[in-house]
Design an enzyme around this catalytic site. Structure first.
Site, short mmCIF file in Angstrom:
data_model
loop_
_atom_site.label_atom_id
_atom_site.label_comp_id
_atom_site.label_asym_id
_atom_site.label_seq_id
_atom_site.Cartn_x
_atom_site.Cartn_y
_atom_site.Cartn_z
N ASP A 196 -7.29 -8.32 -19.57
CA ASP A 196 -6.81 -7.10 -20.22
C ASP A 196 -5.57 -7.38 -21.06
OD1 ASP A 196 -8.82 -5.64 -18.83
OD2 ASP A 196 -7.55 -5.68 -17.04
N HIS A 211 -8.32 -2.71 -13.09
CA HIS A 211 -9.20 -3.41 -14.04
C HIS A 211 -10.54 -2.69 -14.17
CE1 HIS A 211 -11.06 -6.47 -16.45
NE2 HIS A 211 -12.04 -6.58 -15.56
#
Ligand code: NAD
Ligand code: LMR
Length: 339
Positions: free
Chosen positions: A173, A200
């Site tokens: 990310d 996530h």
């Protein structure tokens, strides 16, 4: 031409001379998969890794034989389940990476992987708790928001849980955020650090753009960028059209986080966002949260608060917290019902 030759020689010298101050055994569980293979290659190229131990239900010896020809001084061994392969993989490991588990297909959420991956991660965690209870565990298998609590519950049940040693790898990310913001701004992604917090998956992924180099991003540009960071995984799943999810960028992300950890174990602290057992929102019943964490010899040494947020980010965090709470509870419940 001369310059190219010099640079090639310099690269070879670096590859052959082990600069590691300490020897580290790193184990990859799920090493023959889409992530496992490129990750094993990148770990072979890391001079801090002296012993690379590759495990999979299929194919790990072949991956190990292949990767072992790369000219760095680490040893590489591949194991299958037979002949105590998992025990041999784990014994003496300092770091254990877990990419074992199925990936998404188009139309699926990460949570749709839970039914299959929860038991895979639980069983690998049981083996890790038994054979390498002090190792640092880096969980990649999805849904990370739930699989990390699964590992913690397994370790707690065996009395070997050290919250500083368990990490959900959310580095992809962070890489995406740097790359996507650089595309909007026409800049170099290396000079675009972005802190990404929360968890996530989808709305639990919260990039703190107000703390980036572009705090003034607003309106539709900001909304589109945040959405792309939150749903970047879907872009890859869609493009791969049934053949899996991100593997190459994920391998790079996991290799980077592993290098940060090993660098920190060697005495140079590195700060990276990662999903850990966190005090930040425990009072609200959220046991795990990704934020900036300073790594050191003990693992997750300092968990940093989120810092100053704007109103938009406060709302994103509230949404993330609601999803995270459910994802964490699901992992904990799974282990209590299926120990
Ligand atoms: P893959 O199917 O290509 O590889 C998975 C590998 O795990 C296979 O080789 C399989 O044989 C192995 N495996 C399955 N069960 C096992 C067990 N019990 N013991 C040992 N090995 C076992 O999948 P992939 O693309 O490598 O993705 C792996 C996981 O990583 C997925 O769950 C995916 O969603 C996740 N992922 C996470 C991130 C992240 O940012 N954390 C990014 C990408 C993918
Ligand atoms: C990703 O972010 O790419 C991974 O979590 C894989 C996925 O399912 O999207």
């Amino acid at each position: 031409m001369v310059l190219i030759a010099r640079s090639v020689f310099a690269q070879q010298r670096r590859a052959f001379s082990s600069t590691a101050s300490t020897a580290y055994k790193v184990a990859v569980l799920g090493a023959a998969g889409g992530i496992g293979q490129p990750l094993s290659l990148l770990l072979k190229l890391n001079n801090k890794v002296t012993d690379l131990s590759l495990y999979d239900l299929r194919g790990a010896p072949g991956v190990a034989a292949d990767v072992s020809h790369v000219p760095t001084n680490s040893t590489v061994t591949g194991y299958l389940a037979e002949n105590d392969g998992l025990k041999k993989t784990l014994t003496g490991a300092d770091v254990i990476l877990i990419p074992a588990g199925i990936p998404r297909k188009p139309g699926m959420t990460r949570d749709d992987l839970f039914n299959t991956n929860a038991s895979i991660v639980r069983d690998l965690a049981k083996a890790a708790a038994e054979h390498a209870p002090k190792a640092f565990v880096l969980v990649i298998a999805n849904p990370v928001n739930s699989t990390v609590p699964i590992v913690s519950e397994v370790y707690k049940a065996r009395g070997v849980y050290d919250p500083k040693r368990l990490f959900g790898v959310t580095t992809l990310d962070v890489l995406r955020a740097s790359r996507f913001i650089s595309q909007v701004q026409s800049t170099d992604p290396k000079a675009e650090p972005v802190t990404v917090v929360g968890g996530h998956s989808g709305h639990t992924i919260v990039p703190l753009l107000s703390q980036s180099n572009h705090a003034d991003l607003a309106g539709e540009t900001r909304d589109a960028l945040v959405n792309r960071i939150q749903f970047g995984g879907d872009e890859v799943v869609k493009a791969k059209d049934g053949a899996g999810s991100a593997t190459l960028s994920m391998a790079q992300a996991a290799a980077r986080f592993t290098d940060s950890l090993l660098t920190s174990l060697d005495g140079t602290p590195v700060t990276e966002p990662t999903y850990v057992d966190s005090p930040l929102f425990k009072s609200e019943g959220i046991e795990f949260f990704a934020s900036k964490v300073t790594l050191g010899p003990a693992g997750a040494e300092t968990i940093h608060p989120l810092g100053k947020l704007n109103d938009y980010e406060v709302k994103l965090i509230e949404t993330a917290k609601a999803d995270l709470k459910k994802n964490i509870a699901k992992g904990i419940k799974f282990v209590s019902e299926n120990p």
